[in-house]
Scaffold this active site. Sequence first.
Site, short mmCIF file in Angstrom:
data_model
loop_
_atom_site.label_atom_id
_atom_site.label_comp_id
_atom_site.label_asym_id
_atom_site.label_seq_id
_atom_site.Cartn_x
_atom_site.Cartn_y
_atom_site.Cartn_z
N THR A 86 0.86 -1.20 0.00
CA THR A 86 0.00 0.00 0.00
C THR A 86 0.89 1.25 0.00
OG1 THR A 86 -0.03 0.34 2.39
CG2 THR A 86 -1.60 -1.25 1.51
N LYS A 110 6.66 3.04 2.03
CA LYS A 110 7.66 3.80 2.79
C LYS A 110 7.09 4.42 4.08
CE LYS A 110 8.66 6.34 -1.00
NZ LYS A 110 8.33 5.49 -2.15
N VAL A 137 13.58 1.94 -1.36
CA VAL A 137 14.56 2.82 -2.02
C VAL A 137 15.05 2.13 -3.30
CG1 VAL A 137 16.73 4.09 -1.79
CG2 VAL A 137 15.33 3.65 0.24
N GLY A 192 2.77 10.57 -18.25
CA GLY A 192 2.37 9.78 -17.09
C GLY A 192 3.49 9.51 -16.11
N ASP A 206 8.95 12.72 -1.68
CA ASP A 206 9.12 11.29 -1.86
C ASP A 206 10.61 10.90 -1.84
OD1 ASP A 206 7.72 8.77 -2.37
OD2 ASP A 206 8.87 8.76 -4.24
N LYS A 210 12.91 8.54 0.98
CA LYS A 210 13.92 7.52 0.67
C LYS A 210 15.24 7.85 1.38
CE LYS A 210 11.71 6.59 -3.73
NZ LYS A 210 11.74 6.65 -5.20
N GLY A 324 8.61 1.56 -11.17
CA GLY A 324 8.00 0.73 -12.21
C GLY A 324 7.33 -0.45 -11.56
#
Lengths: 343, 343
Positions: A86, A110, A137, A192, A206, A210, A324
């Site tokens: 999630t 994360k 990460v 996208g 974000d 990390k 990805g």
Amino acid sequence: MKIIHLGIGKVGKTLVDQILKNKEVIRRTLGIYLIYSGLFNSKGGIFSDSGIDIRDVTKFPGNAVIVDYDKVISFLDENYIIVDTTASSETYGFLDLALKKSCYVAVSNKKPLCGNFNHFKRLVQKSERRFFYETTVGAGLPVIRTLMDLILTGDKIVQIQGCFSGTLGYIFSEIERGIAFSEAVKKAYELGYTEPDPRDDLSGLDVARKALILVRTMGRKTHLDEIKLTSLYPKQMEKLSVNDFFESLKNLDPVFQKRTVSAGKKGKTLRYVVTMDSESCRVGIEEVEKSSNLGSLKGPDNLIVFKTERYLANPLIIKGPGAGIGVTAAGVFADILEAAKLM
Amino acid sequence: MKIIHLGIGKVGKTLVDQILKNKEVIRRTLGIYLIYSGLFNSKGGIFSDSGIDIRDVTKFPGNAVIVDYDKVISFLDENYIIVDTTASSETYGFLDLALKKSCYVAVSNKKPLCGNFNHFKRLVQKSERRFFYETTVGAGLPVIRTLMDLILTGDKIVQIQGCFSGTLGYIFSEIERGIAFSEAVKKAYELGYTEPDPRDDLSGLDVARKALILVRTMGRKTHLDEIKLTSLYPKQMEKLSVNDFFESLKNLDPVFQKRTVSAGKKGKTLRYVVTMDSESCRVGIEEVEKSSNLGSLKGPDNLIVFKTERYLANPLIIKGPGAGIGVTAAGVFADILEAAKLM
């Protein structure tokens, strides 16, 4: 090994698919039996201690009978792994409880690692051998594990530098080619590559998460607000609508152009970089040598440079797609297998 | 975990040092107790089931009482790890026996993996979860494990390319700078980068062994003589004395110069490369794009490029020193800890 899986988004669905496709090979080559016991989203899920029907897994929620976490808790023991794909900060409680009941846990999420430091400590440090978070990460790239191996074998980290956003990597590659900042962002949006609100990427938050996970893995009691984070847009643009935000991005073009030209004169180029050494951690635009590892990075690839006492003149470098669906799911899958070997 | 260590060369001594320095931290952070139970060289060794005296470890052979392997065998069980940092092809029998007695094994020694295919199969495939050989390719770089994770999670390898010789990497960097081949070899020799007989490097055999280990790890029943290996010198130079060999190297300079110029005209440069796909594996000089990952490699760094179904347009790349005493020892140490976690 029995799997309970939270989060049936794109990564979650792909992971289900990868596991179902490969479980026979895993059984043959490693002697590991993977049993899908539960599948949950934010509304509830399906569960059976002895394994749920494959059709229910692939069609969830479908018309399956929905249960909640509470129904599951009494079954949990060291034969279970909880998988969290999630993006919710709400899963911490369940993960912590599962570890207390001797379960294994693997997350690509994360958030539970980036809040309260004691939460990180309970998940990672107090149960080091049962909690896996490699994909938080660099997705499927072997980053966390490499860092842990360096530390545990007594190496000293001198500096870690990395580009951890494919989206920002793409944008800075475009800027390097002479495209205006606002145009580069728009192109990334149309392809996208960005979140629906591109500020989620451009804020750098974000990337900072990390960075925080790496810093905490290095053993430092750091909080998210202690990371020196420089956003790509000024604070006053936070409250605009997405359309107005795109419009006002143009005002930033001259600034980026000036910085690009100025860096170019020194043989340097701009990158959005995490830099951490033994004392500080910052996330923001850096001028790096064009011929350096970070400077020669192109497009959406991630890259991490470990400079340590042992890897000093020639650092250890890992590079490749750091996001990805397929590679992230595969990274979680590798974590699940890692856990299964420990059972 | 009780350690029996074969091979007290440079890597072996450094490993002893790293383990002794870090065993307290390992105990605190991972709860793993490392006990040094035995230390052997080709003449015999010292052993005690309950752990040998630290002074004997650091001073071996010193004036310790020397025992042979046979004295040790009856003690072996799942609490033992056998560590092989020799370069001997003679250790296979002992390693195989140790695995049969449920020991763990970690090797930096390539030889036992490169002979008879059934030996490889018995060591690696039949005991996959107890045999560790990460450092046989790329020393401390996470190569073998990354390959295994890709395969086990269902990815398909399209191509693996890599430069696995720091010595040859250095030589080809020099050639690229316009230095004559014979001069580059001489410089590498004087800097201590080559073996005492530089033909051990220039034959490419050591690189071919690494290629073989990768190919076999991919599941293929290949033998060393099936790898298409191109040496850097012609066969008739094999029997010369080292001095005569250096002298006659000059005859090769025009050939290398011509190839370098010819490659340069196409924007390419020469590298000594392992290339493997689903069908073949070759080791030799390749023309690669100057701007590619292999082409931009400088000096003694190793590099491996994994092109897979999931990592196709943007491959997964690992780069860094692939040899060296400290990083190789640390890689073996990481393997030992990996094994210890499974106990």
